[in-house]
Structures are given as C-alpha cells and as structure tokens.
Design a protein around this motif. Structure first.
Motif, PDB file in Angstrom:
ATOM      1  N   GLY A  86      11.801  -3.800  -5.419  1.00 64.88           N
ATOM      2  CA  GLY A  86      10.901  -3.801  -6.567  1.00 64.88           C
ATOM      3  C   GLY A  86       9.757  -4.797  -6.488  1.00 64.88           C
ATOM      4  O   GLY A  86       8.749  -4.642  -7.183  1.00 64.88           O
ATOM      5  N   GLU A  87       9.894  -5.820  -5.639  1.00 66.19           N
ATOM      6  CA  GLU A  87       8.852  -6.857  -5.584  1.00 66.19           C
ATOM      7  C   GLU A  87       7.521  -6.253  -5.143  1.00 66.19           C
ATOM      8  O   GLU A  87       7.437  -5.601  -4.106  1.00 66.19           O
ATOM      9  CB  GLU A  87       9.231  -7.975  -4.612  1.00 66.19           C
ATOM     10  N   ILE A  88       6.472  -6.473  -5.910  1.00 69.70           N
ATOM     11  CA  ILE A  88       5.140  -5.988  -5.546  1.00 69.70           C
ATOM     12  C   ILE A  88       4.562  -6.848  -4.429  1.00 69.70           C
ATOM     13  O   ILE A  88       3.998  -6.341  -3.463  1.00 69.70           O
ATOM     14  CB  ILE A  88       4.218  -5.967  -6.782  1.00 69.70           C
ATOM     15  N   ASN A  89       4.705  -8.165  -4.556  1.00 68.28           N
ATOM     16  CA  ASN A  89       4.292  -9.089  -3.505  1.00 68.28           C
ATOM     17  C   ASN A  89       5.460  -9.237  -2.528  1.00 68.28           C
ATOM     18  O   ASN A  89       6.510  -9.782  -2.887  1.00 68.28           O
ATOM     19  CB  ASN A  89       3.924 -10.443  -4.116  1.00 68.28           C
ATOM     20  N   VAL A 119      -1.753  -6.304   0.320  1.00 69.30           N
ATOM     21  CA  VAL A 119      -2.312  -7.135   1.385  1.00 69.30           C
ATOM     22  C   VAL A 119      -2.712  -8.503   0.856  1.00 69.30           C
ATOM     23  O   VAL A 119      -2.323  -9.544   1.404  1.00 69.30           O
ATOM     24  CB  VAL A 119      -3.523  -6.443   2.046  1.00 69.30           C
ATOM     25  N   ALA A 120      -3.497  -8.514  -0.215  1.00 73.80           N
ATOM     26  CA  ALA A 120      -4.021  -9.784  -0.736  1.00 73.80           C
ATOM     27  C   ALA A 120      -2.904 -10.724  -1.168  1.00 73.80           C
ATOM     28  O   ALA A 120      -2.949 -11.929  -0.868  1.00 73.80           O
ATOM     29  CB  ALA A 120      -4.968  -9.519  -1.909  1.00 73.80           C
ATOM     30  N   PHE A 121      -1.892 -10.198  -1.851  1.00 71.22           N
ATOM     31  CA  PHE A 121      -0.824 -11.062  -2.344  1.00 71.22           C
ATOM     32  C   PHE A 121      -0.065 -11.715  -1.186  1.00 71.22           C
ATOM     33  O   PHE A 121       0.250 -12.903  -1.230  1.00 71.22           O
ATOM     34  CB  PHE A 121       0.150 -10.261  -3.216  1.00 71.22           C
ATOM     35  N   VAL A 122       0.233 -10.938  -0.157  1.00 73.53           N
ATOM     36  CA  VAL A 122       0.943 -11.491   1.008  1.00 73.53           C
ATOM     37  C   VAL A 122       0.067 -12.484   1.753  1.00 73.53           C
ATOM     38  O   VAL A 122       0.512 -13.574   2.145  1.00 73.53           O
ATOM     39  CB  VAL A 122       1.408 -10.363   1.951  1.00 73.53           C
ATOM     40  N   ALA A 123      -1.206 -12.114   1.958  1.00 72.28           N
ATOM     41  CA  ALA A 123      -2.119 -12.990   2.700  1.00 72.28           C
ATOM     42  C   ALA A 123      -2.282 -14.340   2.004  1.00 72.28           C
ATOM     43  O   ALA A 123      -2.222 -15.402   2.643  1.00 72.28           O
ATOM     44  CB  ALA A 123      -3.474 -12.307   2.858  1.00 72.28           C
ATOM     45  N   LEU A 124      -2.484 -14.313   0.694  1.00 74.07           N
ATOM     46  CA  LEU A 124      -2.679 -15.563  -0.053  1.00 74.07           C
ATOM     47  C   LEU A 124      -1.393 -16.383  -0.086  1.00 74.07           C
ATOM     48  O   LEU A 124      -1.431 -17.617   0.014  1.00 74.07           O
ATOM     49  CB  LEU A 124      -3.157 -15.247  -1.471  1.00 74.07           C
ATOM     50  N   SER A 125      -0.267 -15.713  -0.198  1.00 72.78           N
ATOM     51  CA  SER A 125       1.017 -16.424  -0.185  1.00 72.78           C
ATOM     52  C   SER A 125       1.269 -17.075   1.169  1.00 72.78           C
ATOM     53  O   SER A 125       1.763 -18.207   1.243  1.00 72.78           O
ATOM     54  CB  SER A 125       2.159 -15.455  -0.507  1.00 72.78           C
ATOM     55  N   ALA A 126       0.908 -16.373   2.241  1.00 74.50           N
ATOM     56  CA  ALA A 126       1.098 -16.921   3.583  1.00 74.50           C
ATOM     57  C   ALA A 126       0.184 -18.118   3.832  1.00 74.50           C
ATOM     58  O   ALA A 126       0.585 -19.088   4.480  1.00 74.50           O
ATOM     59  CB  ALA A 126       0.854 -15.835   4.631  1.00 74.50           C
ATOM     60  N   VAL A 133      -3.994 -16.835   8.701  1.00 74.13           N
ATOM     61  CA  VAL A 133      -3.880 -15.429   8.313  1.00 74.13           C
ATOM     62  C   VAL A 133      -5.132 -14.653   8.700  1.00 74.13           C
ATOM     63  O   VAL A 133      -6.263 -15.087   8.435  1.00 74.13           O
ATOM     64  CB  VAL A 133      -3.633 -15.300   6.794  1.00 74.13           C
ATOM     65  N   PHE A 134      -4.896 -13.489   9.310  1.00 77.86           N
ATOM     66  CA  PHE A 134      -5.956 -12.595   9.747  1.00 77.86           C
ATOM     67  C   PHE A 134      -5.669 -11.221   9.150  1.00 77.86           C
ATOM     68  O   PHE A 134      -4.608 -10.641   9.415  1.00 77.86           O
ATOM     69  CB  PHE A 134      -5.995 -12.508  11.276  1.00 77.86           C
TER      70      PHE A 134
END
Length: 205
Positions: A86-89, A119-126, A133-134
C-alpha cells in the motif's frame, strides 16, 4: 566540492519503481507508447550490460495497477522485487529500503511511474538518506508534460541529477574502446537512428 559527480559502474545500482502495465496505460502521457517502452527496455539492458544490481518494486500489483512490464520480468529474473501492499512512497517500505541497502552502492539510478509521485518521492527520500541520485527522465512517465517538468525541477533543486538512458550508459561506459562492439550493440538496440548510421557505414566497407 565537485560539480560533476560521474556515475561509476562499480558504485551504482538501478531502482525501477512501479513500471506496471496498468499504471503505464493510465498515467503515461508525456511519451508515446513505443518511445516509452523503448526507454524502459534500454534501462533494463543497461542494468544487464554493466551488471548493475537492480531492485524492482510494484504497488498493489494484484489490483488495477497491474504487473511489471514483461520485458523487465523476463530480463531481470534475479532482481529482488518488492511488492508493496500500500505504501505510495516505496522508501516507506522497509523491505525496499533493505534491498537498496543490500546492493552496497551509493549511487542510485531511478526510473518509474509516475514521475511526480513514485519517482520523486523515492529520489527525494534517497537524497535525504545520503545517496547520490540520478533519475532517468525518459524511462519515467507522467500524465502531463508540465507536471513531469515541475517534478524534475523539484528533484533537481534537491540535488538529484536528471539524465537520459543514453547519458547514463555513456557515463558508465566512459570510453568506446572498453567494448566497441558490445556498447555499440546496446546503443543500436534502442536508438534506431544510430542503427541506420552503422548500417550505412558497414555497407561502404
């Protein structure tokens, strides 16, 4: 501080987030279907060519979001796939984060659907977690060009580097002489125009 931090094939991992058939059909509008599929397939082939550890993830795969693109499943059969309930991010899923940590790489090459969310949520979290991050813009799709551009700007402002699959491949490879035929075949497979150039050149020799 170096302004040009290059991708290193010995320190990079690929994250492919939610390239699911239902999401692609419903949300990817900033690319044509064939172009988008070609870009995603290029990322799969890059991961294999450079032997990059790869982590796959899906969101509610048993629902309308659907399964991963078949090319991904068939060509990355050994990549861990984190099926998020269920997690969106994806970064909110501990199993996903652990799979990323298990790669032991500090450079993350990310693509997915949709650009402004998955994409954005994972990239910003990373980025927050200390990774370089690329994001591969051409292998990430959204429902509107402006939304995609705004999302890429948001990520860039946070330190994410936005690239194409070709720039990713070229930066990882560094020098044609490392493998002229192999790298040439990789490029030709996903760049029809370049394939035409090579065909024309071979016909003259």
């Amino acid at each position: 501080m170096d302004l040009y931090n290059r991708l290193d094939k010995n320190n990079a991992a690929v994250l492919m987030v939610d390239h699911q058939t239902g999401l692609i059909s419903g949300f990817v509008r900033d690319f044509g279907v064939d172009e988008y599929q070609q870009n995603v397939e290029a990322m799969v082939d890059i991961a294999n060519y450079f032997k990059l550890p790869t982590v796959l993830s899906t969101s509610m795969e048993s629902g309308p979001n659907g399964p991963l693109m078949s090319y991904i499943s068939e060509n990355l059969p050994n990549a861990p796939k984190i099926e998020r309930p269920g997690e969106i991010n994806a970064w909110d899923n501990p199993d996903f984060v652990k799979a990323v940590e298990d790669t032991q790489k500090k450079q993350l090459i990310i693509s997915g659907v949709v650009t402004d969310v998955c994409v954005a949520f994972v990239a910003l979290s990373a980025i927050n977690a200390g990774y370089e991050v690329f994001v591969v813009a051409g292998a990430s799709g959204s429902y509107e060009d402006k939304i995609a551009r705004d999302a890429l700007n948001r990520m860039t402002s946070a330190g994410v580097q936005v690239m194409s699959w070709f720039s990713v491949a070229s930066e990882l490879h560094r020098d044609w002489r490392n493998d002229v035929e192999g790298f040439g075949q990789l490029v030709q497979s996903h760049f029809p125009a370049y394939k035409n150039v090579v065909t024309s050149f071979n016909a003259k020799n």
